[in-house]
Design a protein around this motif. Structure first.
Motif, PDB file in Angstrom:
ATOM      1  N   LEU A  16       0.812  -1.211   0.000  1.00 23.45           N
ATOM      2  CA  LEU A  16       0.000   0.000   0.000  1.00 23.45           C
ATOM      3  C   LEU A  16       0.850   1.267   0.000  1.00 23.45           C
ATOM      4  O   LEU A  16       0.335   2.351  -0.250  1.00 23.45           O
ATOM      5  CB  LEU A  16      -0.931   0.005   1.222  1.00 23.45           C
ATOM      6  N   SER A  17       2.155   1.133   0.249  1.00 26.30           N
ATOM      7  CA  SER A  17       3.015   2.308   0.244  1.00 26.30           C
ATOM      8  C   SER A  17       3.386   2.726  -1.186  1.00 26.30           C
ATOM      9  O   SER A  17       3.944   3.794  -1.394  1.00 26.30           O
ATOM     10  CB  SER A  17       4.295   2.042   1.047  1.00 26.30           C
ATOM     11  N   ASP A  18       3.103   1.875  -2.170  1.00 26.82           N
ATOM     12  CA  ASP A  18       3.438   2.169  -3.560  1.00 26.82           C
ATOM     13  C   ASP A  18       2.163   2.339  -4.378  1.00 26.82           C
ATOM     14  O   ASP A  18       1.588   1.353  -4.840  1.00 26.82           O
ATOM     15  CB  ASP A  18       4.288   1.044  -4.150  1.00 26.82           C
ATOM     16  N   PRO A  19       1.707   3.575  -4.573  1.00 24.30           N
ATOM     17  CA  PRO A  19       0.464   3.771  -5.322  1.00 24.30           C
ATOM     18  C   PRO A  19       0.603   3.534  -6.820  1.00 24.30           C
ATOM     19  O   PRO A  19      -0.396   3.397  -7.524  1.00 24.30           O
ATOM     20  CB  PRO A  19       0.106   5.230  -5.031  1.00 24.30           C
ATOM     21  N   GLY A  20       1.844   3.480  -7.329  1.00 24.48           N
ATOM     22  CA  GLY A  20       2.052   3.196  -8.741  1.00 24.48           C
ATOM     23  C   GLY A  20       2.119   4.442  -9.601  1.00 24.48           C
ATOM     24  O   GLY A  20       1.956   5.575  -9.135  1.00 24.48           O
ATOM     25  N   PHE A  21       2.363   4.214 -10.891  1.00 28.29           N
ATOM     26  CA  PHE A  21       2.463   5.288 -11.878  1.00 28.29           C
ATOM     27  C   PHE A  21       1.696   4.828 -13.117  1.00 28.29           C
ATOM     28  O   PHE A  21       2.075   3.862 -13.785  1.00 28.29           O
ATOM     29  CB  PHE A  21       3.929   5.559 -12.228  1.00 28.29           C
ATOM     30  N   GLY A  22       0.597   5.516 -13.412  1.00 33.62           N
ATOM     31  CA  GLY A  22      -0.283   5.089 -14.489  1.00 33.62           C
ATOM     32  C   GLY A  22      -0.260   6.034 -15.679  1.00 33.62           C
ATOM     33  O   GLY A  22       0.097   7.208 -15.565  1.00 33.62           O
ATOM     34  N   ILE A  23      -0.652   5.501 -16.823  1.00 42.08           N
ATOM     35  CA  ILE A  23      -0.833   6.291 -18.041  1.00 42.08           C
ATOM     36  C   ILE A  23      -2.285   6.159 -18.459  1.00 42.08           C
ATOM     37  O   ILE A  23      -2.786   5.043 -18.662  1.00 42.08           O
ATOM     38  CB  ILE A  23       0.064   5.800 -19.197  1.00 42.08           C
ATOM     39  N   TYR A  24      -2.970   7.295 -18.587  1.00 42.06           N
ATOM     40  CA  TYR A  24      -4.355   7.303 -19.061  1.00 42.06           C
ATOM     41  C   TYR A  24      -4.400   7.955 -20.433  1.00 42.06           C
ATOM     42  O   TYR A  24      -3.870   9.065 -20.632  1.00 42.06           O
ATOM     43  CB  TYR A  24      -5.265   8.065 -18.094  1.00 42.06           C
ATOM     44  N   VAL A  25      -5.041   7.282 -21.387  1.00 37.97           N
ATOM     45  CA  VAL A  25      -5.202   7.802 -22.747  1.00 37.97           C
ATOM     46  C   VAL A  25      -6.699   7.939 -23.021  1.00 37.97           C
ATOM     47  O   VAL A  25      -7.456   6.966 -22.885  1.00 37.97           O
ATOM     48  CB  VAL A  25      -4.560   6.861 -23.779  1.00 37.97           C
ATOM     49  N   HIS A  26      -7.114   9.138 -23.410  1.00 38.51           N
ATOM     50  CA  HIS A  26      -8.545   9.394 -23.627  1.00 38.51           C
ATOM     51  C   HIS A  26      -8.869   9.436 -25.119  1.00 38.51           C
ATOM     52  O   HIS A  26      -8.336  10.281 -25.856  1.00 38.51           O
ATOM     53  CB  HIS A  26      -8.955  10.718 -22.986  1.00 38.51           C
ATOM     54  N   TRP A  27      -9.728   8.505 -25.557  1.00 31.75           N
ATOM     55  CA  TRP A  27     -10.262   8.522 -26.915  1.00 31.75           C
ATOM     56  C   TRP A  27     -11.665   9.110 -26.818  1.00 31.75           C
ATOM     57  O   TRP A  27     -12.559   8.498 -26.248  1.00 31.75           O
ATOM     58  CB  TRP A  27     -10.303   7.115 -27.500  1.00 31.75           C
ATOM     59  N   PRO A  28     -11.905  10.310 -27.365  1.00 30.16           N
ATOM     60  CA  PRO A  28     -13.105  11.063 -27.014  1.00 30.16           C
ATOM     61  C   PRO A  28     -14.339  10.776 -27.863  1.00 30.16           C
ATOM     62  O   PRO A  28     -15.377  11.399 -27.637  1.00 30.16           O
ATOM     63  CB  PRO A  28     -12.653  12.512 -27.244  1.00 30.16           C
ATOM     64  N   PHE A  29     -14.248   9.849 -28.804  1.00 30.62           N
ATOM     65  CA  PHE A  29     -15.338   9.695 -29.762  1.00 30.62           C
ATOM     66  C   PHE A  29     -16.276   8.543 -29.399  1.00 30.62           C
ATOM     67  O   PHE A  29     -15.840   7.502 -28.909  1.00 30.62           O
ATOM     68  CB  PHE A  29     -14.769   9.490 -31.163  1.00 30.62           C
ATOM     69  N   CYS A  30     -17.561   8.759 -29.639  1.00 37.84           N
ATOM     70  CA  CYS A  30     -18.602   7.751 -29.419  1.00 37.84           C
ATOM     71  C   CYS A  30     -19.488   7.670 -30.654  1.00 37.84           C
ATOM     72  O   CYS A  30     -19.601   8.641 -31.415  1.00 37.84           O
ATOM     73  CB  CYS A  30     -19.478   8.114 -28.213  1.00 37.84           C
ATOM     74  N   ALA A  31     -20.139   6.527 -30.812  1.00 36.45           N
ATOM     75  CA  ALA A  31     -21.111   6.382 -31.898  1.00 36.45           C
ATOM     76  C   ALA A  31     -22.384   7.165 -31.597  1.00 36.45           C
ATOM     77  O   ALA A  31     -23.071   7.627 -32.509  1.00 36.45           O
ATOM     78  CB  ALA A  31     -21.433   4.907 -32.117  1.00 36.45           C
ATOM     79  N   ALA A  32     -22.713   7.313 -30.308  1.00 38.98           N
ATOM     80  CA  ALA A  32     -23.891   8.081 -29.888  1.00 38.98           C
ATOM     81  C   ALA A  32     -23.643   8.563 -28.467  1.00 38.98           C
ATOM     82  O   ALA A  32     -22.880   7.961 -27.715  1.00 38.98           O
ATOM     83  CB  ALA A  32     -25.156   7.231 -29.951  1.00 38.98           C
ATOM     84  N   LYS A  33     -24.298   9.656 -28.094  1.00 40.25           N
ATOM     85  CA  LYS A  33     -24.147  10.221 -26.752  1.00 40.25           C
ATOM     86  C   LYS A  33     -25.282   9.714 -25.877  1.00 40.25           C
ATOM     87  O   LYS A  33     -26.464   9.925 -26.182  1.00 40.25           O
ATOM     88  CB  LYS A  33     -24.183  11.751 -26.820  1.00 40.25           C
ATOM     89  N   CYS A  34     -24.949   9.040 -24.797  1.00 42.52           N
ATOM     90  CA  CYS A  34     -25.978   8.513 -23.887  1.00 42.52           C
ATOM     91  C   CYS A  34     -26.605   9.665 -23.096  1.00 42.52           C
ATOM     92  O   CYS A  34     -25.910  10.626 -22.719  1.00 42.52           O
ATOM     93  CB  CYS A  34     -25.377   7.489 -22.945  1.00 42.52           C
ATOM     94  N   PRO A  35     -27.890   9.593 -22.786  1.00 42.53           N
ATOM     95  CA  PRO A  35     -28.586  10.732 -22.165  1.00 42.53           C
ATOM     96  C   PRO A  35     -28.183  11.019 -20.727  1.00 42.53           C
ATOM     97  O   PRO A  35     -28.498  12.081 -20.209  1.00 42.53           O
ATOM     98  CB  PRO A  35     -30.062  10.334 -22.254  1.00 42.53           C
ATOM     99  N   TYR A  36     -27.468  10.085 -20.080  1.00 43.53           N
ATOM    100  CA  TYR A  36     -27.028  10.300 -18.701  1.00 43.53           C
ATOM    101  C   TYR A  36     -25.574  10.750 -18.632  1.00 43.53           C
ATOM    102  O   TYR A  36     -25.071  11.103 -17.564  1.00 43.53           O
ATOM    103  CB  TYR A  36     -27.165   9.001 -17.881  1.00 43.53           C
ATOM    104  N   CYS A  37     -24.868  10.757 -19.754  1.00 44.16           N
ATOM    105  CA  CYS A  37     -23.410  10.891 -19.759  1.00 44.16           C
ATOM    106  C   CYS A  37     -22.961  12.344 -19.778  1.00 44.16           C
ATOM    107  O   CYS A  37     -23.366  13.118 -20.650  1.00 44.16           O
ATOM    108  CB  CYS A  37     -22.846  10.151 -20.971  1.00 44.16           C
ATOM    109  N   ASP A  38     -22.073  12.691 -18.823  1.00 41.69           N
ATOM    110  CA  ASP A  38     -21.452  14.014 -18.852  1.00 41.69           C
ATOM    111  C   ASP A  38     -19.940  13.899 -19.042  1.00 41.69           C
ATOM    112  O   ASP A  38     -19.198  14.833 -18.770  1.00 41.69           O
ATOM    113  CB  ASP A  38     -21.782  14.808 -17.584  1.00 41.69           C
ATOM    114  N   PHE A  39     -19.476  12.744 -19.524  1.00 42.42           N
ATOM    115  CA  PHE A  39     -18.054  12.570 -19.818  1.00 42.42           C
ATOM    116  C   PHE A  39     -17.688  13.373 -21.069  1.00 42.42           C
ATOM    117  O   PHE A  39     -18.560  13.796 -21.833  1.00 42.42           O
ATOM    118  CB  PHE A  39     -17.711  11.100 -20.043  1.00 42.42           C
TER     119      PHE A  39
END
Length: 397
Positions: A16-39
């Motif tokens: 638990l002393s090592d939280p790690g080092f992450g890489i996040y890659v965001h692909w912003p495209f969708c086929a449709a926008k869901c009505p609940y989504c604010d991403f």
């Protein structure tokens, strides 16, 4: 309904002393926008120029590498949007780029989000060949009525096909479900959760439906045309979720995440343990330690705007904030109290420069909202998880 008490042992058995080092890659495209989504997701009716976006991802990686210096990556996560709309060649190029800029050991967790409506066996095999070893499916419901209500493009048959493919191709799989849907009963949710667990997944993300400002659901709710369970009924459904998943061998290790022991999301644990992570792509956020300071980064949200910025400047960052120690302490508390394992108090004290207010802490302990794990850790109880924001606000004062 009686809440299930937490096992006092951390669920991962990890350091638990090592939280790690992450890489996040965001692909912003969708086929449709869901009505609940604010991403940060966007629909484009013309094909996306994926090679051009790949070059922009690689340029932004180079800038981020200069900020982070040499680091060993512990996890990679491709989120969105709908990353499963990417060609396998795009995923391969992104992962190879990460490996050129940082040290990526063999066998680390590499996750990609996928929607059942965009799943094809050939594409899944291409992602696996590129290095993806964990897939997270946006299933959201296991009945066609609610899938239609949630604006999803798939039906249950599509979801089950995607689950079967994921199980056959990837070593690890998770999927998301949304509950506290209009008129949903505990009995219905019990049946749906049991069905979900029966598909032999090792991880489930279970989110309560929330009405976010700016979404179509928000407008419907304001007009009285959409009614979701109230606070009391939502609490009942939350408690039922904890009981059912505990009983089925997938206990909560975080407010909304459940896993068989050893199958927790390594990448998300880096967030919740307040580790460093690079955010690449339109609307991505990061937390980086550089030059002895921790900075919060955020990139331009609009894909085309981000693309232009990267091509001109080498990155799409529109915000870089140096976080004061007190702000880091607050973020550590906010993230860490989401976890079953709780918060490392020594680390919080190092950031904040103080101890917790003993009267506030004792009040929350006496009312059954928090508890100590020995002298080193503090966590919310099941009752405290129901009012997590209030607990965090009280302790941070």
């Amino acid at each position: 309904m009686t809440a299930v008490p937490f096992d006092i042992r951390p669920s991962t058995g990890a350091d638990l002393s090592d939280p790690g080092f992450g890489i996040y890659v965001h692909w912003p495209f969708c086929a449709a926008k869901c009505p609940y989504c604010d991403f940060n997701s966007h629909v484009r009716h013309q094909p996306v120029d994926q090679p051009r976006f790949v070059q922009a991802f690689l340029k932004e990686m180079a800038t981020m590498r200069r900020l982070t210096g040499s680091r060993t990556v512990t996890s990679i996560f491709m989120g969105g949007g709908t990353p499963s709309l990417m060609a396998p060649e795009t995923v391969d190029a992104i992962l190879n780029g990460i490996a050129r800029h940082w040290h990526v050991p063999d066998g680390i967790e590499i996750t990609m989000e996928a929607n059942p409506s965009s799943v094809e066996a050939e594409r899944f095999r291409g992602y696996r060949a590129a290095g993806v070893n964990r897939v997270s499916l946006g299933v959201q419901a296991l009945n066609d009525r609610d899938l239609k209500f949630l604006g999803r493009l798939h039906d249950v048959a599509d979801a089950l096909k995607a689950i079967r493919l994921a199980r056959d191709i990837f070593p690890r799989m998770s999927f998301d479900l949304i509950y506290a849907r209009p008129n949903q009963t505990v009995e219905e949710w019990d049946r749906e959760l049991k069905e979900a667990v029966s598909y032999a997944v090792d991880h489930l993300s279970l989110y309560q439906l929330t009405i976010e400002e700016g979404t179509p659901f928000y407008g419907l709710a304001k007009a009285g045309k959409l009614v979701v369970p109230d606070g009391e009924q939502s609490a009942v459904l939350y408690e039922a979720t904890q009981e059912i998943t505990e009983r089925e061998g997938m206990p909560a290790y975080e407010v909304s995440n459940h896993a068989r022991p050893g199958s927790e999301s390594r990448h998300n644990l880096t967030y919740w343990r307040y580790g460093d992570y690079v955010g690449i792509g339109p609307g991505a956020h990061g937390r980086l330690t550089t030059g002895g300071a921790k900075i919060a980064t955020a990139t331009e949200r609009k894909p085309e705007g981000w693309l232009s910025l990267v091509e001109a400047e080498g990155h799409g960052m529109v915000d870089q904030e140096v976080l004061e120690y007190e702000a880091q302490a607050d973020e550590l508390l906010l993230m860490g109290l989401r976890l079953k394992e709780g918060v490392d108090l020594a680390r919080w004290q190092a950031f904040s420069g103080r101890d917790l207010d003993p009267d506030r802490e004792q009040f929350l302990i006496d009312h059954g909202f928090i508890e100590r794990l020995g002298n080193s850790r503090l966590r919310c109880t099941p009752a405290g998880m129901l009012i997590l924001d209030a607990v965090v606000a009280d302790l941070a004062c």
